[in-house]
Design an enzyme around this catalytic site. Structure first.
Site, PDB file in Angstrom:
ATOM      1  N   LYS A 129       0.993  -1.196  -0.065  1.00  0.00           N
ATOM      2  CA  LYS A 129       0.040   0.010   0.160  1.00  0.00           C
ATOM      3  C   LYS A 129       0.739   1.262   0.064  1.00  0.00           C
ATOM      4  O   LYS A 129       1.995   1.233   0.598  1.00  0.00           O
ATOM      5  CB  LYS A 129      -0.736   0.013   1.116  1.00  0.00           C
ATOM      6  CG  LYS A 129      -1.980   1.042   1.100  1.00  0.00           C
ATOM      7  CD  LYS A 129      -3.151   0.092   0.325  1.00  0.00           C
ATOM      8  CE  LYS A 129      -4.407   0.920   0.292  1.00  0.00           C
ATOM      9  NZ  LYS A 129      -5.508   0.104  -0.191  1.00  0.00           N
TER      10      LYS A 129
HETATM   11  P1  NAD Z   1     -12.785   7.649  -2.494  1.00  0.00           P
HETATM   12  O1  NAD Z   1     -11.999   8.792  -1.922  1.00  0.00           O
HETATM   13  O2  NAD Z   1     -13.419   7.622  -4.073  1.00  0.00           O
HETATM   14  O3  NAD Z   1     -14.320   7.723  -1.659  1.00  0.00           O
HETATM   15  C1  NAD Z   1     -14.346   7.654  -0.199  1.00  0.00           C
HETATM   16  C2  NAD Z   1     -15.745   8.328  -0.092  1.00  0.00           C
HETATM   17  O4  NAD Z   1     -15.927   8.251   1.604  1.00  0.00           O
HETATM   18  C3  NAD Z   1     -15.987   9.863  -0.259  1.00  0.00           C
HETATM   19  O5  NAD Z   1     -17.445   9.928  -0.861  1.00  0.00           O
HETATM   20  C4  NAD Z   1     -16.228  10.554   0.800  1.00  0.00           C
HETATM   21  O6  NAD Z   1     -16.654  11.776   1.026  1.00  0.00           O
HETATM   22  C5  NAD Z   1     -16.457   9.450   1.910  1.00  0.00           C
HETATM   23  N1  NAD Z   1     -16.014   9.777   3.562  1.00  0.00           N
HETATM   24  C6  NAD Z   1     -14.579   9.661   4.002  1.00  0.00           C
HETATM   25  N2  NAD Z   1     -14.723   9.989   5.126  1.00  0.00           N
HETATM   26  C7  NAD Z   1     -16.075   9.753   5.670  1.00  0.00           C
HETATM   27  C8  NAD Z   1     -16.945   9.814   6.886  1.00  0.00           C
HETATM   28  N3  NAD Z   1     -16.274   9.806   7.830  1.00  0.00           N
HETATM   29  N4  NAD Z   1     -18.097   9.645   6.663  1.00  0.00           N
HETATM   30  C9  NAD Z   1     -18.938   9.555   5.582  1.00  0.00           C
HETATM   31  N5  NAD Z   1     -18.243   9.573   4.471  1.00  0.00           N
HETATM   32  C10 NAD Z   1     -16.915   9.664   4.422  1.00  0.00           C
HETATM   33  O7  NAD Z   1     -12.501   6.463  -2.032  1.00  0.00           O
HETATM   34  P2  NAD Z   1     -12.768   4.828  -2.610  1.00  0.00           P
HETATM   35  O8  NAD Z   1     -11.793   4.457  -3.737  1.00  0.00           O
HETATM   36  O9  NAD Z   1     -14.318   4.746  -2.852  1.00  0.00           O
HETATM   37  O10 NAD Z   1     -12.471   3.717  -1.398  1.00  0.00           O
HETATM   38  C11 NAD Z   1     -13.504   3.903  -0.254  1.00  0.00           C
HETATM   39  C12 NAD Z   1     -12.934   2.522   0.525  1.00  0.00           C
HETATM   40  O11 NAD Z   1     -13.002   1.426  -0.263  1.00  0.00           O
HETATM   41  C13 NAD Z   1     -11.633   2.691   1.204  1.00  0.00           C
HETATM   42  O12 NAD Z   1     -11.285   2.172   2.566  1.00  0.00           O
HETATM   43  C14 NAD Z   1     -10.872   1.971   0.163  1.00  0.00           C
HETATM   44  O13 NAD Z   1      -9.419   1.541   0.768  1.00  0.00           O
HETATM   45  C15 NAD Z   1     -11.730   0.771  -0.100  1.00  0.00           C
HETATM   46  N6  NAD Z   1     -11.444   0.008  -1.413  1.00  0.00           N
HETATM   47  C16 NAD Z   1     -11.371   1.054  -2.499  1.00  0.00           C
HETATM   48  C17 NAD Z   1     -10.838   0.094  -3.667  1.00  0.00           C
HETATM   49  C18 NAD Z   1     -11.036   1.081  -5.000  1.00  0.00           C
HETATM   50  O14 NAD Z   1     -10.955   0.079  -6.008  1.00  0.00           O
HETATM   51  N7  NAD Z   1     -11.102   2.040  -5.142  1.00  0.00           N
HETATM   52  C19 NAD Z   1     -10.865  -1.443  -3.608  1.00  0.00           C
HETATM   53  C20 NAD Z   1     -11.009  -1.902  -2.517  1.00  0.00           C
HETATM   54  C21 NAD Z   1     -11.480  -1.224  -1.312  1.00  0.00           C
END
Ligand code: NAD
Length: 443
Positions: A129
């Site tokens: 990561k």
């Molecule tokens: P992103 O930055 O696109 O979206 C994050 C979202 O969470 C945003 O809408 C943000 O406003 C919201 N957010 C942040 N803090 C918050 C809070 N305290 N309360 C409510 N909403 C909040 O990120 P993403 O890529 O969608 O990732 C989200 C999660 O999924 C993370 O934990 C990431 O590690 C995990 N993830 C992502 C992927 C991927 O392919 N992008 C794959 C596996 C896991």
């Protein structure tokens, strides 16, 4: 697999190991939480301590400083990290996160989760990561590009298609992956699409990658519903986070005709008992300069807090934002019967225990959100072969892997009479330990 409880017990008393553990873990709270689950699983499996011990530590870590000339002409220095937890099963793989509060402990933990996730879905990768401490919302596109390019240059000794392949995570996207690929390629003197996944289609991205994590979550929801005999047409959903993952899940569920009653993001949350119009909300977020829910207006919606969303009266809760959201206090009030973890590490160990005691079924992150890394793997495979698969083929492969992984975990939790999380960790641990034993310990 060695089944040797006494072996585990003896080695756990080893003084040197214990002291090393203590100082390491004192500074690493989130890593310590991850290890506590892993240790429990290792004990229940009866693995030999010597086989397991090396997997408790990240293989390699790099902290870098990133000097950038900002738009106002001043120099600012950002801090970045890349952690490789394990390369036992193949090249390291893991996303890059941009956030003002990100720290090394968080990156270590997420790197380890990638090791277990890749092992669980049985793709030939280890876990890594990366992160940069910055707030993309306060940076211009030019500043973001400069940070990304310099960060890439600084972690260059670690990354590469056979070594460690970055991908998008919180606050990073396909454009940022394009800058990483371009910078890496500039240093090599030729174009290397397979150095990064989650790229735009035009430069070697895979069809279906953008939606892959959300689509994988949908497959997981279908599996759990089938297994538990739940009619999803009658179910209600709440989704925390409306970013790349949360928004895709919401759109896919909405397209299936399912009722999403609550969603939120960092700007706040909305609720509608009859179900939200996700297509309309997605348009608003896309057109809103901040790309947030704030300012959305529609008939019958009311505002809710983050706590209200997490404890709302729904059948299925999907945390898709950040880690440590379902704490002990929140877990006590959770009313959902099923939680499908789309975010990484959204439930604290204390929260998890309460949910288990309440009989809430928790589908763990390393299983339910693995769709992203599965299609990243397919993107890498396509790049290595200079091929481009049809989206149908990508989605069919993803479905097969997600369904098989769910089935494996479900059967093991029934057999071991444990939780889905522990069963998932056990499977991942077993595969990684086996690979390590086959390779042996160098020198
Ligand atoms: P992103 O930055 O696109 O979206 C994050 C979202 O969470 C945003 O809408 C943000 O406003 C919201 N957010 C942040 N803090 C918050 C809070 N305290 N309360 C409510 N909403 C909040 O990120 P993403 O890529 O969608 O990732 C989200 C999660 O999924 C993370 O934990 C990431 O590690 C995990 N993830 C992502 C992927 C991927 O392919 N992008 C794959 C596996 C896991």
């Amino acid at each position: 697999m060695t089944l040797d409880n006494s072996c585990y017990g003896n080695a756990a008393e080893d003084q040197q190991g214990q002291n090393y553990d203590r100082s390491f873990l004192e500074e690493n709270h989130s890593y310590r939480d991850m290890l506590s689950t892993l240790d429990t699983c290792a004990k229940k499996m009866g693995v030999c301590w010597d086989d397991y011990l090396p997997l408790r530590y990240p293989e390699r870590e790099l902290t870098v400083s990133i000097p950038v000339e900002m738009d106002d002409g001043h120099i600012k220095v950002f801090v970045g990290y890349r952690v490789q937890h394990s390369s036992v099963r193949g090249p390291c793989k893991g996303g890059i996160r941009y956030a003002p509060d990100v720290n090394l402990d968080e990156v270590r933990t997420l790197a380890a989760l990638m090791t277990w996730k890749c092992a669980l879905v049985n793709i030939p990768y280890g876990g890594a990561k990366g992160a940069v401490q910055c707030d993309p919302g306060k940076l211009s596109s030019r500043e973001l590009m400069k940070i990304t390019r310099r960060y890439t240059a600084m972690i260059l000794p670690l990354i590469g298609p056979e070594k460690d392949i970055p991908a998008p995570d919180v606050n990073t996207n396909s454009q940022i992956m394009a800058w990483i690929m371009d910078t890496y390629s500039a240093f090599q003197g030729f174009t290397v699409p397979e150095a990064v996944t989650g790229k735009p289609i035009e430069i070697g991205g895979s069809l279906g990658r953008e939606e892959a994590t959300g689509r994988g979550v949908l497959f997981t929801i279908n599996q759990i519903a089938r297994t538990k005999g739940i009619d999803l047409k009658k179910a209600s959903f709440a989704i925390q986070g409306f970013g790349k993952v949360g928004r895709t899940i919401a759109q896919l569920l909405y397209q299936e005709g399912y009722r999403i009653v609550a969603v939120n993001d960092i700007s706040g949350g909305i609720y509608k008992e009859e179900g939200l119009d996700i297509a309309d909300l997605s348009n608003h977020v896309r057109e809103n300069p901040s790309h947030l829910i704030e300012g959305y207006k529609a008939e019958g919606i009311s505002s809710i807090t983050n706590q209200e969303l997490l404890t709302s009266e729904v059948d299925i809760l999907i945390p898709a934002a950040r880690e440590n959201q379902i704490t002990e206090d929140i877990a006590k009030d959770v009313k959902a019967k099923i939680i499908v973890e789309a975010a990484n590490g959204p439930t604290t160990p204390e929260g998890d225990q309460i949910l288990n005691e309440k009989g809430v079924v928790v589908v763990p992150d390393i299983l339910s959100n693995a769709g992203g890394v599965v299609v990243s793997y397919l993107e890498w495979v396509q790049n290595l072969q200079a091929l481009m698969w049809e989206e149908r083929k990508v989605n069919a492969f993803l479905r097969k892997i997600m369904e098989k992984s769910f089935q494996d975990v479900w059967e093991l939790q029934e057999q071991k009479k444990t939780t889905l999380r522990e069963a998932a960790y056990m499977l991942a641990l077993e595969r990684t330990i086996k690979a390590r034993k086959i390779r042996g310990t160098f020198p």
